[in-house]
Design an enzyme around this catalytic site. Sequence first.
Site, PDB file in Angstrom:
ATOM      1  N   ASP A  45      14.751  70.901  81.131  1.00  0.00           N
ATOM      2  CA  ASP A  45      15.851  70.314  80.373  1.00  0.00           C
ATOM      3  C   ASP A  45      17.153  71.090  80.547  1.00  0.00           C
ATOM      4  OD1 ASP A  45      14.395  68.195  79.351  1.00  0.00           O
ATOM      5  OD2 ASP A  45      13.730  69.312  77.598  1.00  0.00           O
ATOM      6  N   GLU A 116      24.190  69.938  71.582  1.00  0.00           N
ATOM      7  CA  GLU A 116      24.765  70.375  70.315  1.00  0.00           C
ATOM      8  C   GLU A 116      25.807  71.456  70.521  1.00  0.00           C
ATOM      9  OE1 GLU A 116      22.136  73.293  71.529  1.00  0.00           O
ATOM     10  OE2 GLU A 116      21.210  71.479  70.694  1.00  0.00           O
ATOM     11  N   ASP A 145      22.375  81.727  58.793  1.00  0.00           N
ATOM     12  CA  ASP A 145      22.349  82.341  60.121  1.00  0.00           C
ATOM     13  C   ASP A 145      23.206  81.553  61.103  1.00  0.00           C
ATOM     14  OD1 ASP A 145      20.734  84.406  59.353  1.00  0.00           O
ATOM     15  OD2 ASP A 145      18.914  83.655  60.308  1.00  0.00           O
ATOM     16  N   ALA A 153      20.983  62.468  71.341  1.00  0.00           N
ATOM     17  CA  ALA A 153      20.204  62.967  72.478  1.00  0.00           C
ATOM     18  C   ALA A 153      19.738  64.394  72.255  1.00  0.00           C
ATOM     19  CB  ALA A 153      21.037  62.880  73.766  1.00  0.00           C
ATOM     20  N   THR A 156      16.446  66.337  69.039  1.00  0.00           N
ATOM     21  CA  THR A 156      15.080  66.878  69.108  1.00  0.00           C
ATOM     22  C   THR A 156      15.046  68.289  69.663  1.00  0.00           C
ATOM     23  OG1 THR A 156      14.721  65.955  71.305  1.00  0.00           O
ATOM     24  CG2 THR A 156      14.068  64.600  69.426  1.00  0.00           C
ATOM     25  N   ALA A 157      16.204  68.860  69.962  1.00  0.00           N
ATOM     26  CA  ALA A 157      16.246  70.201  70.534  1.00  0.00           C
ATOM     27  C   ALA A 157      16.402  71.239  69.421  1.00  0.00           C
ATOM     28  CB  ALA A 157      17.380  70.278  71.562  1.00  0.00           C
ATOM     29  N   TYR A 158      17.429  72.062  69.475  1.00  0.00           N
ATOM     30  CA  TYR A 158      17.636  73.113  68.481  1.00  0.00           C
ATOM     31  C   TYR A 158      17.719  72.524  67.071  1.00  0.00           C
ATOM     32  CZ  TYR A 158      19.633  77.490  66.642  1.00  0.00           C
ATOM     33  OH  TYR A 158      19.875  78.641  65.938  1.00  0.00           O
TER      34      TYR A 158
END
Length: 255
Positions: A45, A116, A145, A153, A156-158
Amino acid sequence: MPAARNIAFLASDTPLAQDAKARLTARYGDFAPEEADVIVALGGDGFMLATLHATQQIEAPVYGMNRGTVGFLMNEYREDGLIDRLEAAEEEVINPLHMRAIAVDGTAHEALAINEVSLLRAGPQAAKLKIYVDGRLRMEELVCDGALVCTPAGSTAYNYSAHGPILPIGSDVLAITAVAAFRPRRWRGALLPKRAVVRIEVIDPDKRPVMADADSRAVSDVASVEVRSEPDVAHRILFDPGHGLEERLIREQFV
């Protein structure tokens, strides 16, 4: 998509991806991206994101095959029948985010992010952030933090790892998600219209330094960051039928 006569193969530096490129180019030929009908990205990715950024001025869509780890944006790797797969592939069009970060020293830094834009503490103390939406103060102080603004899109990542929502592809929505929020402790983030402009100011950046990151393009010691969708940039991504981003986003929620 139309007939894929000319293919450009791009590969990450890993031996697995480089071996795949050698095999595929020997079988299907290889063209420069500017001359190609389609670009095939071989890697994970991260490499797919890098390829989309590097080729955003080129008309050809990008079809990824997974030679990395997760491969959420990639199709299954197979050497046989590639031309038929490319011609049957379904296209998704996504717009990136535009980040404008102002550093403590007054310098401005701009970048695009497909997944993002995140702000993360860069010291031992928690960050203190102030959040504006379309010029209106919405949160006086977020102690955390970090925080991020993501596209569908990239949801679903970070974002998902930080317990943010998964956003349907095609939805005109952005998500703001806190990373390890301390106060307000139970703040669950926010969903915003795609047209919204988010401005995040760092409170006391000298004592509590914060960095900003847009798809691995990092800026240190930021004082403020403005994030908005960039409709003038459209990334074209190809997926095998039945395995597009919409299906993947739905499937991810039932794992």
